[in-house]
Every structure is written in structure tokens, then in C-alpha cells.
Design an enzyme around this catalytic site. Structure first.
Site, PDB file in Angstrom:
ATOM      1  CB  CYS A 110      -0.939   0.038   1.202  1.00  0.00           C
ATOM      2  SG  CYS A 110      -0.079   0.296   2.755  1.00  0.00           S
ATOM      3  CG  ASP A 498       1.150  18.662 -38.565  1.00  0.00           C
ATOM      4  OD1 ASP A 498       0.820  19.586 -39.320  1.00  0.00           O
ATOM      5  OD2 ASP A 498       2.268  18.119 -38.590  1.00  0.00           O
TER       6      ASP A 498
END
Length: 805
Positions: A110, A498
Site C-alpha cells: 500500500c 497536423d
């Protein structure tokens, strides 16, 4: 993260605004240093040789950089540094006598575990900088302290540390290399199992046996074996003035024993130990998504030196060495093929499903698989600098970064846990002291409240989802540079593209050949290729490639008296006939007339194509159309993006509007805007953000710096082997494949949903059990089961992202 984009260069083939009919056929590129562009078609040619970059003062982005290969992005990189890059650089700047060591920390299940290790080791004398990454189980230290002392500190809080790598400025006492014993590797599992057996024996003794002291003794042993690591880690956490889940569980177990609830205390400890073990196992599976990448490259390679072949560790192989790769072997390092040919499966690095045929001069990447033939390549990058190594490093950095959701959860947990501890104290003291309540009953409720207070499920809800999603994307050749960008990609509503090299392939191709005067299309292409064989122009190369593709092995007609007319075309003589090829306006100036040619030129130019006419003496005999063709996957990618929830797609190009409209119509974008300067592209991005919301910009990683930097997410095409794309973009499509973009959008949206589900589910379970505990409707083992069960459920939910397709 700070400013996301590094040195994007603004040398964009789209930025010229010349109409196609103005395109010259031959001639050299412009040689002046003004970088005003040449007369070539903007979508095809690149010409400028100026090596200076003019930096826009407002955007700190190169506003004009002519030579992308020689410009070092001096402007932006000196002005703006990415936070992560700065931190990495700071780690490497060792002071005299210091070392930088990376440890693997085993047993952390954890985020709080990582913080405990960080606090304990960070307090050692001689540790200047320390970072513990729970997601990758790595601890990085800049230190003068002895490595064995640091490992002992890690072991004192219940984890195991091993050295992965160390860089030293002086002699720092190192740890002796040793292989972990079976006990060291499995003692947590063994102790948890023993605790379960003792708990079961305790139940048997209490309800079907002698009971009394025998049962208590068995419960006590179950608490000691199952709770050893939790108690030790909780003690160190308390000494660091932190109330972590290990401390809360220890208090709950001890408290239960003190009030005579031995079975409850032992059950709490066992369930907590099982929960930690399960969490560790499931997180380990998630972490393997990156470790699987690490295992792609072999550890040694077959090298030819001074006529001898020998197998060497990769660390001993340098740039320029010749490496031999046989069929079925993995390519060990990045390099360029020097002899031989073969098909190579690049899926492990780029995600491409179809093997790529490699010949002399082609680049190969570490970790990819040689399939059919044998070839040799010379090494171009050391093992630690290979595309695969850098990709792994960047993915690990990405998994270590806290996303906005994780930052919120961490801040919430920091306030929430102490608040619940205070509430538990009030519950334990106020009813007995003020209302004559039963001490045992209210202390029991307080202990149950402490157990349910552990924010483990809440804290782990976000990182496990981020690790899984980023790992899944990396395996498919998509590099997401951090949890923040993963979440932001999930919120994208519009995408701007683009044109050159993104929606199109980025190079000219012959798309149409027509013949006149009794000639065939084959004749026209053959004559055009013969004339252009003397030219170095990009369009000449396109004609030669078309001839080689359609008529392989056919020899070109011999020509003489070749002459190039800069900005117009070229001519040559073959078999006494003068052939000319070039711009339609050049032929008009020379007095050539053809109504058919005029009509066909106009029709082709309406489609955004570059047109060349071919003449034999005074008669026009053919027409060739050249265009930067649309990528095969572009149309499907745009369609799938809409299905993935993208509301608007836009093409932004510096090319003329006619070409923009033609390409936009082919691929199916909503809007196509042409004749845009870099600052105008930036303005369009801002307008989209105001109209729609978060916007992504897709480019080739070195163009359109202002627009990429302004977009919420900058996406680079073709990261494999491209250092600039790897370093500067938020998200990189390694295989240069737009088809991966819809998958990435879906994955990021799924990750965002999973993170939100995990957070709200964790909070809801906490709220329900807090109320049940306060009113005496819950007990210790139910609280532990709820906490552990919730943690496992959010982990399992997050791990679904590993399998998302």
C-alpha cells in the site's frame, strides 16, 4: 509536472502557403538563411538550411527553426524545464563522496507502506535525498550512508531491500550480493498460513475442546505470528508520528485481547494479514506489466570483433560494434542493419501487429524479434540508452507520478485518519465517563471504528488503476507520460491534427498517370522516370519509386543533355527526342497549348494535388499527379474517435486551403483549416478549448510547438527511435500508427471511470461501516473484512484495465 513540452521545433512542412500549381519540378532547395521557404509545395518539400532558432518571447517556443536536425532547441529547453526532468537531473548531480542507489523493496502492499519506509530510511545519517515509489517498488537514495545500514532500516519495518543499481562518486560501503533464501522470500506467506492454522485450532479448542487457557494460548500465538510485521511497522510509524493502518490494526488487536475478546483479536490479525498478502499478490501482477518489458531484451549478444565472434554481456558492447542476429532471436540493442535482411516483429516496442521487413540501412530496436532471416547491425545506442530502456524508464516515471485524483485522495486520507482516531477516543471515553456506559462495550466499538478507519482501499484505489492502464498502453506501443495525462486524456473532447506526417504519410507519391498522343501510362511513367533519374528533387524520387514499384526490374531509357530549370522543371534528350517535364505554367510560358491538359490540370489541382506535364518535343504526351497521400488508417481512426466520444476533429495546416479541404474530406474531419501560421494554429487550439473543452493536438513530436504546448494533451507520432518525441510529448504513439489513438482515448476514459468508481465505492463502504460501528451494529472482524474486501475489490476493478482492448 511542470511545463510538459520540451524542445518542439517549428519546422513544419505544412507552413508554406503555395498553391500546388506553383510547384517547381526540379532544382535545389533554397540556400538563403532567411528561411522564407522555397517554391516547393509546402506539404512535400523541406528546404531551409538556417540553423538558428528564433524564440518567441511570449511562448518560449521556437517560432522559427529551419533545420530540425541541427537545431538544438536552445530556446525553450533553457527557459522551461519539466519538473520530472529537473528532479532526475538533480538526483544525478552527486556531491563529493555521495552515491545514488536504486533499491527494490519487497513486501510493500500500500502507499502508506512506502511512506513508512521513506520516513524511516530518510532519517538515517548520510541520506540526503530519498524517494520511495510504491507503484514500482523502488527506492532511490542519494547518500553517503552505508548501503547495508539502509537495507537494515528497511527490514526493521517489515520489508526487504535489494540493490538494483548504484552510481558512486566515492567508495560507499556496499552490501554483499546474496541470493534470498526460501524463508526470506516466503516468510510472510508462511506466517500468515500458520496464523490461520492457529486461529482454527483456537476455535476448535474454545468450542469443541478444553477451552480456557488452551484456546487463549492458541489465539495469542495466532496474533503473534500473523501480526508480527504489522506490529513492527506500526511501531515505527508511531515513532515517526504517523497513524498508519498497521498501527491502527495493532491497537485494535491488543485492545481486543485486553478486554477479553481473544478470538476477535486473532481474527482481526489473520484477516488483516490475508488481506495484505492478497493485495501484495494482485499488485505484483499489475507491476509485471512493466517488468515484462524489462525482460524483452536478452542479457547478451553475439558480437563480431576483429574477425572473431563472441558472446558478450550487453554492458560490454559499445556504439559501433557489429552484432549478429539469427532467426528467432530477440534483437539485443538499437542499431542500423549493415548486412542481410529479415522480417522483424516490432510489436513488443511499437505495438505493430504486422512484421516489418528490414534491409541494409534500416533501424532496429532492442526487444524486437527477428523472424526469418539472419542479419548484422552496427550498434547506435548503448544498452541503457536504447528505445526500450528509455521507454521502460519513462513508463516507470509515469507510474510514479500522482494523478489529480490520487493527490485528492492523499490529502483526504491525511485529514480523515486522525479525525477518525479522535472520534474513536471520544466514543471510548465519553459514554462511560458521562453516561455510565459499559467500558468494555464502548472500547470495543472504538476499536472497531479504528479498524474501519484504515483508508487502505481509498488510498490504493487510484494508483492501481493508473499502473494497470499505463502498463497496458505500453504493451501496445502507446507511451502515456503520467497519471495526470492519463486522466486528462479521459476528459478530451476535441482533437486537432497536423497534416503532414500525421494524417498523411509525409512524403510525395505518384497517385495518377494519364497518357496522350497514342502513348500508354507505362510509356509516360517510364519516360518521366528516365528524365528524373538525374534529379535530386523529392518529386523526382517519387516518380522513380512509382516506376520501380509498378515495373520492377525494368531498365530506364538512357538520357543525355539533362538540364534542370530551377522552379520550373527539367529536360533531357533520348533517342533524338527532347523530353520536358515540369509545372503547367512553365509549359504555358513556352507556348504549349492543350485544352485536354488544361482541363485535367484544373481537375487534379481541385483535389489538392501537384500536377506535372510531360512533353515530347512540342507535343504534350502525358500528365502525372503527385500528392502526400492520406495514411491508410486515418479514415478509420477518425471514425473510431467519434465512437470513443470525441465531439470534434479538426485539421490544422499551413498548406493552402484547397489542399486542406481535400485531405479533410478524405479522412472525414469536421473542420479543415489551411494557410495557418504557427501562432494562428495556437489561436485555433485556444478557440477549441473555449468552445468544446479539453483539446488534444496530434503532431510528429517536433513540429507545431506552440499548438502542442497550448493543447491540454500533446500527442507525438512515431516515438520509436525518436528521442524528441519520447522526451517532449505527453503521449507517444510509438509505431506511428493513428489506429492506436482511439484505443488510447477509450482506455483513458475507462481509467477515469474506474478511478471514480473506486473512490466513491471506498468512501461509501467507509461511511456505512462507520455508522454501523457507532451504533453498535458492527464488530471487529466485520470491520476488517469490510476494509480488506473493499481494498481487494478496488484492486480487481483497477486491474481490469490491464485487459482493456
Amino acid at each position: 509536472m511542470g511545463t510538459r513540452h520540451g524542445p518542439h521545433h517549428d519546422h513544419d512542412h505544412d507552413e508554406e502557403r503555395q498553391d500546388h500549381h506553383e510547384l517547381p519540378l526540379t532544382g535545389s532547395c533554397c540556400a538563403d538563411t532567411s528561411c522564407a521557404g522555397d517554391e516547393h509545395d509546402a506539404s512535400i518539400a523541406s528546404c531551409c538550411t538556417d540553423t538558428t532558432c528564433v524564440v518567441d518571447e511570449q511562448s518560449a517556443s521556437p517560432a522559427s527553426c529551419c533545420d530540425a536536425t541541427s537545431c538544438g532547441a536552445v530556446g525553450e529547453e533553457l527557459l522551461v524545464l519539466d519538473d520530472a526532468a529537473s528532479a532526475s537531473a538533480a538526483d544525478l548531480r552527486l556531491m563529493p563522496g555521495e552515491a545514488r542507489t536504486v533499491f527494490h523493496i519487497d513486501g510493500m502492499d500500500c502507499g502508506e507502506c512506502a511512506r513508512t519506509v521513506e520516513r524511516v530510511v530518510g532519517k538515517l545519517d548520510g541520506v540526503r535525498e530519498l524517494q520511495v515509489n510504491f507503484n514500482t517498488t523502488k527506492m532511490t537514495a542519494v547518500h553517503t550512508a552505508a548501503i547495508p545500514a539502509m537495507i537494515r532500516a528497511v527490514e526493521q519495518v517489515g520489508y526487504r531491500g535489494t540493490v538494483l543499481e548504484t552510481t558512486s562518486d566515492a567508495a560507499v560501503p556496499a552490501a554483499a550480493s546474496q541470493t534470498a533464501s526460501f524463508w526470506d522470500r516466503h516468510k510472510r506467506t508462511i506466517l500468515t498460513a500458520v496464523s490461520g492454522v492457529l486461529l482454527g485450532a483456537g476455535f476448535v479448542a474454545e468450542y469443541a475442546g478444553p477451552g480456557g487457557l488452551t484456546a487463549i494460548f492458541l489465539y495469542l500465538l495466532a496474533i503473534l505470528t500473523g501480526g508480527f510485521y504489522a506490529a513492527r511497522a506500526g511501531l515505527y510509524a508511531l515513532r515517526s508520528f504517523t497513524l498508519d493502518m498497521n498501527f491502527l490494526m495493532t491497537v485494535a488487536a491488543v485492545g481486543a485481547a485486553l478486554i477479553g475478546e481473544w478470538s476477535e483479536g486473532a481474527t482481526v490479525v489473520f484477516l488483516f494479514a490475508v488481506g495484505n498478502w492478497l493485495q501484495a499478490q494482485t499488485m505484483e501482477r499489475t507491476r509485471r506489466s512493466i517488468r515484462s518489458l524489462m525482460d524483452l531484451a536478452p542479457k547478451e549478444a553475439l558480437v563480431r570483433r576483429q574477425g572473431r565472434e563472441e558472446r558478450l554481456p550487453l554492458e560490454q558492447i559499445g556504439i559501433g560494434d557489429i552484432v549478429i542476429v539469427r532467426p528467432g532471436e530477440r534483437i539485443p540493442m538499437d542499431g542500423t542493419v549493415s548486412s542481410g535482411s529479415s522480417t522483424v516483429n516490432q510489436a513488443p516496442v511499437t505495438g505493430e501487429s504486422i512484421p516489418v521487413y528490414k534491409v541494409t540501412g534500416d533501424d532496429v530496436f532492442a526487444g524486437t524479434i527477428n523472424e526469418t532471416g539472419s542479419f548484422e547491425f552496427h550498434v547506435t545506442k548503448r544498452v541503457e540508452d536504447s528505445t526500450l530502456a528509455r521507454m521502460i524508464h519513462l513508463v516507470e516515471e509515469a507510474q510514479a507520478q500522482r494523478a489529480p485524483s490520487q493527490q485528492f485522495v492523499d490529502r483526504f486520507a491525511a485529514v480523515y485518519t486522525p479525525a477518525v482516531v479522535i472520534l474513536a477516543l471520544l466514543i471510548a471515553l465519553i459514554p462511560p465517563l458521562l453516561f455510565a456506559g459499559d467500558w468494555s462495550e464502548w472500547i470495543y466499538r472504538a476499536l472497531a471504528l479504528l479498524v474501519i478507519a484504515c483508508p487502505c482501499a481509498l488510498v490504493i484505489s487510484t494508483p492501481v488503476s493508473i499502473v494497470a492502464a499505463i502498463g497496458n498502453a505500453a504493451r501496445r506501443g502507446v507511451l502515456i507520460k503520467g497519471g495526470a495525462f492519463l486522466e486528462e486524456a479521459g476528459r478530451i473532447r476535441a482533437i486537432a491534427f497536423d497534416k503532414t506526417g500525421t494524417l498523411t504519410v509525409g512524403r510525395p507519391e505518384v497517385v495518377r498517370v494519364e497518357a496522350l498522343e497514342g502513348r500508354t501510362e507505362r510509356d509516360v511513367l517510364a519516360v518521366a522516370a528516365a528524365v528524373e533519374s538525374r534529379s535530386e528533387h523529392p518529386l523526382a524520387r517519387a516518380i522513380l519509386e512509382a516506376h520501380a514499384t509498378h515495373h520492377p526490374g525494368e531498365r530506364l531509357q538512357k538520357v543525355e543533355h539533362f538540364q534542370a530549370h530551377a522552379g520550373k522543371g527539367a529536360e533531357a534528350v533520348a533517342d533524338g527526342i527532347t523530353y520536358r517535364i515540369g509545372k503547367p505554367t512553365w509549359f504555358a510560358d513556352m507556348g504549349y497549348t492543350s485544352r485536354w491538359a488544361a482541363d485535367r490540370v484544373e481537375a487534379e489541382q481541385r483535389l489538392g494535388r501537384t500536377v506535372m506535364l510531360l512533353a515530347a518535343d512540342r507535343a504534350i504526351i502525358g500528365l502525372l499527379s503527385v500528392a502526400d497521400v492520406v495514411r491508410p488508417e486515418s479514415v478509420e481512426a477518425i471514425r473510431h474517435l467519434r465512437a470513443a466520444g470525441i465531439e470534434r476533429t479538426v485539421l490544422l495546416t499551413g498548406d493552402n486551403q484547397r489542399t486542406a479541404d481535400a485531405i479533410g474530406a478524405q479522412v472525414g474531419v469536421d473542420t479543415a483549416l489551411g494557410e495557418l501560421l504557427p501562432e494562428q494554429k495556437l489561436a485555433q487550439i485556444r478557440t477549441l478549448q473555449q468552445q468544446v473543452g479539453p483539446v488534444a493536438m496530434v503532431g510528429d513530436g517536433i513540429n507545431d510547438a506552440p499548438a502542442l504546448a497550448t493543447a491540454d494533451i500533446g500527442i507525438a507520432m512515431g516515438g520509436a527511435g525518436t528521442d524528441t518525441a519520447l522526451e517532449t510529448a505527453d503521449l507517444v504513439l510509438m509505431s506511428d500508427d493513428l489506429a492506436q489513438l482511439p484505443f488510447t482515448m477509450r482506455l483513458s476514459r475507462s481509467a477515469l471511470r474506474v478511478i471514480q468508481q473506486n473512490i466513491w465505492f471506498s468512501l461509501l463502504v467507509k461511511a456505512v461501516f462507520l455508522l454501523l460501528t457507532v451504533f453498535g451494529l458492527s464488530n471487529l472482524w466485520m470491520a476488517v473484512f469490510a476494509d480488506t474486501g473493499t481494498a481487494l475489490l478496488v484492486i480487481a476493478n483497477g486491474m481490469r484495465l490491464l485487459r482493456a482492448k
